[in-house]
Design an enzyme around this catalytic site. Structure first.
Site, PDB file in Angstrom:
ATOM      1  N   ASN A   7       1.074  -0.489   0.495  1.00  0.00           N
ATOM      2  CA  ASN A   7       0.020  -0.305  -0.129  1.00  0.00           C
ATOM      3  C   ASN A   7       0.798   0.962  -0.202  1.00  0.00           C
ATOM      4  O   ASN A   7       1.446   1.726   0.825  1.00  0.00           O
ATOM      5  CB  ASN A   7      -0.679  -0.213   1.297  1.00  0.00           C
ATOM      6  CG  ASN A   7      -1.850   1.274   1.003  1.00  0.00           C
ATOM      7  OD1 ASN A   7      -1.448   1.815   0.482  1.00  0.00           O
ATOM      8  ND2 ASN A   7      -2.894   0.758   2.195  1.00  0.00           N
ATOM      9  N   ARG A  91      -2.528  -2.221  -3.338  1.00  0.00           N
ATOM     10  CA  ARG A  91      -3.947  -1.314  -2.878  1.00  0.00           C
ATOM     11  C   ARG A  91      -3.473  -0.106  -4.337  1.00  0.00           C
ATOM     12  O   ARG A  91      -3.223   0.463  -4.028  1.00  0.00           O
ATOM     13  CB  ARG A  91      -3.504  -0.694  -1.746  1.00  0.00           C
ATOM     14  CG  ARG A  91      -4.938   0.197  -1.829  1.00  0.00           C
ATOM     15  CD  ARG A  91      -4.947   0.285  -0.148  1.00  0.00           C
ATOM     16  NE  ARG A  91      -6.103   1.097  -0.201  1.00  0.00           N
ATOM     17  CZ  ARG A  91      -6.432   2.642   0.382  1.00  0.00           C
ATOM     18  NH1 ARG A  91      -5.043   3.076   1.508  1.00  0.00           N
ATOM     19  NH2 ARG A  91      -7.117   2.995   0.915  1.00  0.00           N
ATOM     20  N   HIS A 180     -12.611   2.862   0.494  1.00  0.00           N
ATOM     21  CA  HIS A 180     -13.085   1.601   0.875  1.00  0.00           C
ATOM     22  C   HIS A 180     -13.416   0.245   0.577  1.00  0.00           C
ATOM     23  O   HIS A 180     -13.853  -0.646   1.205  1.00  0.00           O
ATOM     24  CB  HIS A 180     -13.657   1.771   2.393  1.00  0.00           C
ATOM     25  CG  HIS A 180     -12.846   3.487   3.582  1.00  0.00           C
ATOM     26  ND1 HIS A 180     -13.335   4.168   3.920  1.00  0.00           N
ATOM     27  CD2 HIS A 180     -11.726   3.406   3.495  1.00  0.00           C
ATOM     28  CE1 HIS A 180     -13.443   5.265   4.082  1.00  0.00           C
ATOM     29  NE2 HIS A 180     -12.006   4.477   3.956  1.00  0.00           N
ATOM     30  N   ARG A 241     -12.765  15.546   7.994  1.00  0.00           N
ATOM     31  CA  ARG A 241     -13.238  15.850   6.883  1.00  0.00           C
ATOM     32  C   ARG A 241     -14.074  16.055   7.653  1.00  0.00           C
ATOM     33  O   ARG A 241     -15.612  15.264   7.817  1.00  0.00           O
ATOM     34  CB  ARG A 241     -13.487  15.120   5.979  1.00  0.00           C
ATOM     35  CG  ARG A 241     -12.118  14.410   5.013  1.00  0.00           C
ATOM     36  CD  ARG A 241     -11.546  13.742   4.136  1.00  0.00           C
ATOM     37  NE  ARG A 241     -10.888  12.657   4.888  1.00  0.00           N
ATOM     38  CZ  ARG A 241     -10.789  10.892   4.185  1.00  0.00           C
ATOM     39  NH1 ARG A 241     -11.749  10.717   3.657  1.00  0.00           N
ATOM     40  NH2 ARG A 241      -9.608  10.570   4.285  1.00  0.00           N
ATOM     41  N   GLU A 382      -8.236  -6.098   5.150  1.00  0.00           N
ATOM     42  CA  GLU A 382      -8.096  -5.793   3.047  1.00  0.00           C
ATOM     43  C   GLU A 382      -6.513  -6.008   2.462  1.00  0.00           C
ATOM     44  O   GLU A 382      -7.137  -6.636   1.314  1.00  0.00           O
ATOM     45  CB  GLU A 382      -8.174  -4.107   3.187  1.00  0.00           C
ATOM     46  CG  GLU A 382      -8.529  -3.164   3.781  1.00  0.00           C
ATOM     47  CD  GLU A 382      -8.921  -1.747   4.419  1.00  0.00           C
ATOM     48  OE1 GLU A 382      -8.503  -1.101   4.937  1.00  0.00           O
ATOM     49  OE2 GLU A 382      -9.371  -1.218   3.136  1.00  0.00           O
TER      50      GLU A 382
END
Ligand code: ADP
Length: 405
Positions: A7, A91, A180, A241, A382
């Site tokens: 990643n 990823r 996601h 956010r 993941e």
């Protein structure tokens, strides 16, 4: 198959080395501060052996060489030869509209990743760098891309189009993509396994609640709606956010405060959400601690965070005509009984409730026995999904090669 999962971020690389037969991680680690002084590589082997290396790591190629160095080392390693890495799974954040599943990386895929840089300017470039570095360092290992967006790409137009002129969607690919996806898919698969039913027969609402937060409505195994949109800013309230907002607010603030475009971006992405409302922290653990000290703004942040999730549960139950399960995952979803309790409070009309004792355990199902909706807490993984997808694609590649001989 032994798969290295990478990643790659702009200044960091997270990695895990998987044996897909046993579905176990043989090693994992993190390289931080790439391109800065005193970069750090932290590596942990399956048996708990740990090592930290500080050095000059100027780019992603050198970072991956460092990782291989540790993986091959006598004292801390897990492989004898580079060739023991049979494949690499990356990823990749943005697959645009092109990829609805993981793919073997070739020149055409690389071109599409380049074309999608505009859609993910912070994420796709380091993903591409990581792939190019592996091509140089591990030329014999096939590489696969697993996209954050892929799971959502087949949402129906009513869920992915914005209410702006259609021409702008066609011209600039402005639509809701969602992110996601790997996590939403992983927990969907796991829930089906735990509930003992094929996912094709289930309606599931997945809630990935970490620093970034998103939800998905998963109908018969397919994502039919999700809260993040064109970028990962839309939807739920997150650590830093803002999530859903009336766009006029942004224009109004820009006018009043004389903000540039990039300053407005920073305001909404880095200084909003939990940190913006509480003024205390973007970290849910600290928000909860501060709520317990009756800090009013932290209480607002906590309440807004949970309320928005609750509203989307209602929306997605309406979209799918019900739900068999709702799943909490991500750092907050997996670890915070307080958030789970608050989200599920007063939801009995929808058949949702939590068993307070089970909520404090690590059990997968935390709703009372016989509940209409199974409330679940499933740790996401993941990396495992990336490793498994990669091994399936690479095995098929070898089967096709053999059969064409
Ligand atoms: P990322 O999205 O960066 O992968 P994580 O999934 O690790 O992040 O989630 C980080 C969030 O999880 C932080 O807000 C952190 O406070 C929260 N978290 C971790 N453990 C707990 C806990 N025990 N209780 C509440 N929140 C927690």
């Amino acid at each position: 198959m032994k798969v290295l999962v990478l990643n790659c971020g702009s200044s960091s690389i997270k990695y895990q080395f998987y044996d897909t037969e046993t579905q176990t991680a043989l090693a994992k680690g993190l390289v931080e501060r790439i391109g800065m002084s005193s970069a750090v590589l932290s590596h942990t082997r399956y048996d708990g052996d740990e090592i930290k290396i500080v050095g000059e790591i100027l780019d992603h190629t050198i970072a991956i060489e460092y990782v291989l160095g540790v993986m091959l080392s006598k004292n801390h390693g897990v492989i004898d030869d580079k060739k023991d890495i049979e494949a690499v799974g990356h990823r990749v954040v943005h697959g645009g509209e092109t990829f609805s599943a993981s793919v073997l990386i070739n020149d055409i895929v690389m071109q599409v990743l380049q074309d999608n840089i505009e859609l993910a300017p912070l994420h796709n470039p380091p993903n591409i760098k990581g792939i190019q570095a592996c091509k140089r360092i591990l030329p014999d290992a096939p590489q696969c891309a697993v996209f954050d967006t892929a799971f959502h790409v087949k949402m129906p137009p009513k869920a992915f189009l914005y209410g702006i002129p259609y021409e702008l969607y066609k011209k600039y690919k402005i639509r809701r993509y969602g992110f996601h996806g790997t996590s939403h898919l992983y927990v969907t698969n796991k829930a089906a396994e735990v509930l003992g039913k094929p996912k094709e027969e289930l309606k599931i609402i997945t809630m990935h609640l970490g620093n970034g937060c998103s939800m998905a409505a998963v109908n018969n195994g397919r994502s039919v709606d999700t809260t993040m949109g064109f970028t990962p800013l839309e939807g739920l309230l997150m650590g830093t956010r803002c999530g859903d907002i009336d766009t006029s607010v942004i224009l109004y603030i820009m006018g009043k405060e004389g903000l540039s475009l990039s300053e407005a971006q920073t305001l909404l992405n880095k200084h909003s959400g939990l940190i913006g409302i509480s003024g205390e922290s973007s970290d849910m653990r600290e928000i909860i601690a501060s709520v317990k000290e009756t800090h009013k703004r932290s209480q607002y942040a906590f309440d807004i965070f949970c309320y928005r999730i609750k509203k989307y549960i209602g929306a997605y139950m309406a979209a799918m005509n019900g739900a068999d399960a709702i799943i909490f995952t991500g750092g907050i979803g997996e670890n915070s009984p307080d958030v789970r309790e608050e989200v599920c409070r007063d939801m009995d009309f929808l058949g949702i409730s939590i068993d307070p004792d089970k909520n404090k355990t690590k059990e997968f199902i935390i709703s009372p026995q016989g509940s209409k909706v199974a409330v679940m807490r499933i740790p996401t993984n993941e990396e495992l999904l990336i490793a498994m997808d990669t091994s399936v694609i690479v095995e098929e590649l070898f089967i096709n090669k053999d059969s064409s001989k």
